[in-house]
Design a protein around this motif. Structure first.
Motif, PDB file in Angstrom:
ATOM      1  N   LEU A 263       0.810  -1.218   0.000  1.00  0.00           N
ATOM      2  CA  LEU A 263       0.000   0.000   0.000  1.00  0.00           C
ATOM      3  C   LEU A 263       0.847   1.273   0.000  1.00  0.00           C
ATOM      4  CD1 LEU A 263      -2.747  -0.970   2.591  1.00  0.00           C
ATOM      5  CD2 LEU A 263      -2.984  -0.855   0.099  1.00  0.00           C
ATOM      6  N   ALA A 264       2.121   1.149   0.291  1.00  0.00           N
ATOM      7  CA  ALA A 264       2.985   2.316   0.501  1.00  0.00           C
ATOM      8  C   ALA A 264       3.518   2.898  -0.807  1.00  0.00           C
ATOM      9  CB  ALA A 264       4.138   1.959   1.427  1.00  0.00           C
ATOM     10  N   ASP A 265       2.635   3.125  -1.731  1.00  0.00           N
ATOM     11  CA  ASP A 265       2.992   3.724  -3.006  1.00  0.00           C
ATOM     12  C   ASP A 265       1.814   4.605  -3.411  1.00  0.00           C
ATOM     13  OD1 ASP A 265       2.659   3.584  -6.143  1.00  0.00           O
ATOM     14  OD2 ASP A 265       4.785   3.279  -5.706  1.00  0.00           O
ATOM     15  N   PRO A 266       2.060   5.840  -3.804  1.00  0.00           N
ATOM     16  CA  PRO A 266       0.949   6.728  -4.149  1.00  0.00           C
ATOM     17  C   PRO A 266       0.029   6.171  -5.235  1.00  0.00           C
ATOM     18  CG  PRO A 266       2.979   7.984  -3.956  1.00  0.00           C
ATOM     19  CD  PRO A 266       3.359   6.530  -3.859  1.00  0.00           C
ATOM     20  N   ALA A 267       0.589   5.544  -6.260  1.00  0.00           N
ATOM     21  CA  ALA A 267      -0.246   4.994  -7.338  1.00  0.00           C
ATOM     22  C   ALA A 267      -1.120   3.859  -6.813  1.00  0.00           C
ATOM     23  CB  ALA A 267       0.624   4.510  -8.488  1.00  0.00           C
ATOM     24  N   ARG A 268      -0.548   2.996  -5.964  1.00  0.00           N
ATOM     25  CA  ARG A 268      -1.334   1.883  -5.435  1.00  0.00           C
ATOM     26  C   ARG A 268      -2.412   2.371  -4.471  1.00  0.00           C
ATOM     27  NH1 ARG A 268       3.781  -0.893  -6.200  1.00  0.00           N
ATOM     28  NH2 ARG A 268       4.472  -0.623  -4.058  1.00  0.00           N
ATOM     29  N   LEU A 269      -2.112   3.388  -3.678  1.00  0.00           N
ATOM     30  CA  LEU A 269      -3.145   3.962  -2.813  1.00  0.00           C
ATOM     31  C   LEU A 269      -4.271   4.557  -3.653  1.00  0.00           C
ATOM     32  CD1 LEU A 269      -1.075   5.690  -0.003  1.00  0.00           C
ATOM     33  CD2 LEU A 269      -2.636   3.750   0.239  1.00  0.00           C
ATOM     34  N   ARG A 270      -3.919   5.198  -4.750  1.00  0.00           N
ATOM     35  CA  ARG A 270      -4.942   5.766  -5.634  1.00  0.00           C
ATOM     36  C   ARG A 270      -5.765   4.663  -6.287  1.00  0.00           C
ATOM     37  NH1 ARG A 270      -3.540   9.869  -9.675  1.00  0.00           N
ATOM     38  NH2 ARG A 270      -5.766  10.258  -9.504  1.00  0.00           N
ATOM     39  N   ILE A 271      -5.139   3.560  -6.672  1.00  0.00           N
ATOM     40  CA  ILE A 271      -5.870   2.435  -7.258  1.00  0.00           C
ATOM     41  C   ILE A 271      -6.893   1.915  -6.257  1.00  0.00           C
ATOM     42  CG2 ILE A 271      -5.670   0.008  -7.949  1.00  0.00           C
ATOM     43  CD1 ILE A 271      -3.006   0.846  -9.349  1.00  0.00           C
ATOM     44  N   VAL A 272      -6.467   1.689  -5.028  1.00  0.00           N
ATOM     45  CA  VAL A 272      -7.387   1.207  -3.988  1.00  0.00           C
ATOM     46  C   VAL A 272      -8.534   2.202  -3.812  1.00  0.00           C
ATOM     47  CG1 VAL A 272      -7.604   0.754  -1.511  1.00  0.00           C
ATOM     48  CG2 VAL A 272      -5.702  -0.231  -2.802  1.00  0.00           C
ATOM     49  N   SER A 273      -8.207   3.480  -3.789  1.00  0.00           N
ATOM     50  CA  SER A 273      -9.215   4.524  -3.632  1.00  0.00           C
ATOM     51  C   SER A 273     -10.190   4.547  -4.808  1.00  0.00           C
ATOM     52  CB  SER A 273      -8.522   5.877  -3.490  1.00  0.00           C
ATOM     53  OG  SER A 273      -9.462   6.910  -3.430  1.00  0.00           O
ATOM     54  N   ILE A 274      -9.678   4.416  -6.019  1.00  0.00           N
ATOM     55  CA  ILE A 274     -10.522   4.416  -7.215  1.00  0.00           C
ATOM     56  C   ILE A 274     -11.497   3.244  -7.170  1.00  0.00           C
ATOM     57  CG2 ILE A 274     -10.496   4.048  -9.728  1.00  0.00           C
ATOM     58  CD1 ILE A 274      -7.831   5.712  -9.712  1.00  0.00           C
ATOM     59  N   VAL A 275     -10.997   2.075  -6.823  1.00  0.00           N
ATOM     60  CA  VAL A 275     -11.860   0.887  -6.762  1.00  0.00           C
ATOM     61  C   VAL A 275     -12.908   1.051  -5.653  1.00  0.00           C
ATOM     62  CG1 VAL A 275     -11.944  -1.601  -6.337  1.00  0.00           C
ATOM     63  CG2 VAL A 275     -10.114  -0.640  -7.750  1.00  0.00           C
ATOM     64  N   ALA A 276     -12.470   1.465  -4.476  1.00  0.00           N
ATOM     65  CA  ALA A 276     -13.389   1.592  -3.336  1.00  0.00           C
ATOM     66  C   ALA A 276     -14.460   2.650  -3.587  1.00  0.00           C
ATOM     67  CB  ALA A 276     -12.603   1.926  -2.077  1.00  0.00           C
ATOM     68  N   ALA A 277     -14.124   3.715  -4.302  1.00  0.00           N
ATOM     69  CA  ALA A 277     -15.058   4.806  -4.531  1.00  0.00           C
ATOM     70  C   ALA A 277     -15.967   4.582  -5.740  1.00  0.00           C
ATOM     71  CB  ALA A 277     -14.290   6.117  -4.711  1.00  0.00           C
ATOM     72  N   HIS A 278     -15.652   3.595  -6.558  1.00  0.00           N
ATOM     73  CA  HIS A 278     -16.453   3.342  -7.752  1.00  0.00           C
ATOM     74  C   HIS A 278     -17.839   2.850  -7.345  1.00  0.00           C
ATOM     75  CE1 HIS A 278     -17.474   1.794 -11.775  1.00  0.00           C
ATOM     76  NE2 HIS A 278     -16.607   2.695 -12.179  1.00  0.00           N
ATOM     77  N   ASP A 279     -18.852   3.218  -8.131  1.00  0.00           N
ATOM     78  CA  ASP A 279     -20.239   2.894  -7.791  1.00  0.00           C
ATOM     79  C   ASP A 279     -20.461   1.437  -7.415  1.00  0.00           C
ATOM     80  OD1 ASP A 279     -21.113   5.497  -8.072  1.00  0.00           O
ATOM     81  OD2 ASP A 279     -21.713   5.232 -10.168  1.00  0.00           O
ATOM     82  N   ASP A 280     -19.963   0.519  -8.237  1.00  0.00           N
ATOM     83  CA  ASP A 280     -20.155  -0.903  -7.925  1.00  0.00           C
ATOM     84  C   ASP A 280     -18.886  -1.549  -7.370  1.00  0.00           C
ATOM     85  OD1 ASP A 280     -18.706  -0.908 -10.256  1.00  0.00           O
ATOM     86  OD2 ASP A 280     -20.097  -2.160 -11.378  1.00  0.00           O
ATOM     87  N   GLN A 281     -17.931  -0.727  -6.975  1.00  0.00           N
ATOM     88  CA  GLN A 281     -16.661  -1.163  -6.403  1.00  0.00           C
ATOM     89  C   GLN A 281     -15.949  -2.196  -7.272  1.00  0.00           C
ATOM     90  OE1 GLN A 281     -17.477  -2.197  -2.287  1.00  0.00           O
ATOM     91  NE2 GLN A 281     -17.172  -0.071  -1.712  1.00  0.00           N
TER      92      GLN A 281
END
Length: 116
Positions: free
Chosen positions: A39-57
């Motif tokens: 998780l300690a990478d800005p791109a990977r944190l953003r990926i997790v955030s993008i997936v979690a925030a997506h309407d159907d995850q």
């Protein structure tokens, strides 16, 4: 439609209590560190955030490149790291791959950092 194959989740909570409750053993510290490194990478944190925030995850691999501003091979590398660490699962539909968070994977990490 093919069923998504779930990867085994590295359950860091099974190995250790919250780090504020008792000192971690060397093995437990290695397990937790591997998860945190994923998780300690800005791109990977953003990926997790993008997936979690997506309407159907669930997010298609094709939808990461533009918001991250990264080349497709780099995006694929980050997705693989998150999958290997047990944070994401992948399902294939035709030539596209779709990514979801593994249920509870972020909760397991958060639970290690609690003070209760």
């Amino acid at each position: 439609m093919p069923v998504a194959e779930l990867l085994p989740v590295r359950d860091v909570t099974a190995c250790c209590a919250p780090i504020t409750r008792a000192p971690l053993s060397e093995d437990d510290a290695e397990t937790v560190a591997r998860s945190l490194k994923a998780l300690a990478d800005p791109a990977r944190l953003r990926i997790v955030s993008i997936v979690a925030a997506h309407d159907d995850q669930e997010v298609c691999v094709c939808d990461f490149q533009e918001p991250l501003g990264l080349a497709q091979p780099t995006v694929s590398h980050h997705l693989k790291v998150l999958m290997d660490a047990g944070f994401l699962t992948r399902s294939k539909r035709g030539s596209w791959a779709y990514y979801r968070l593994v249920p509870g994977s972020l909760d397991a990490i958060a639970g290690l950092l609690t003070t209760v």
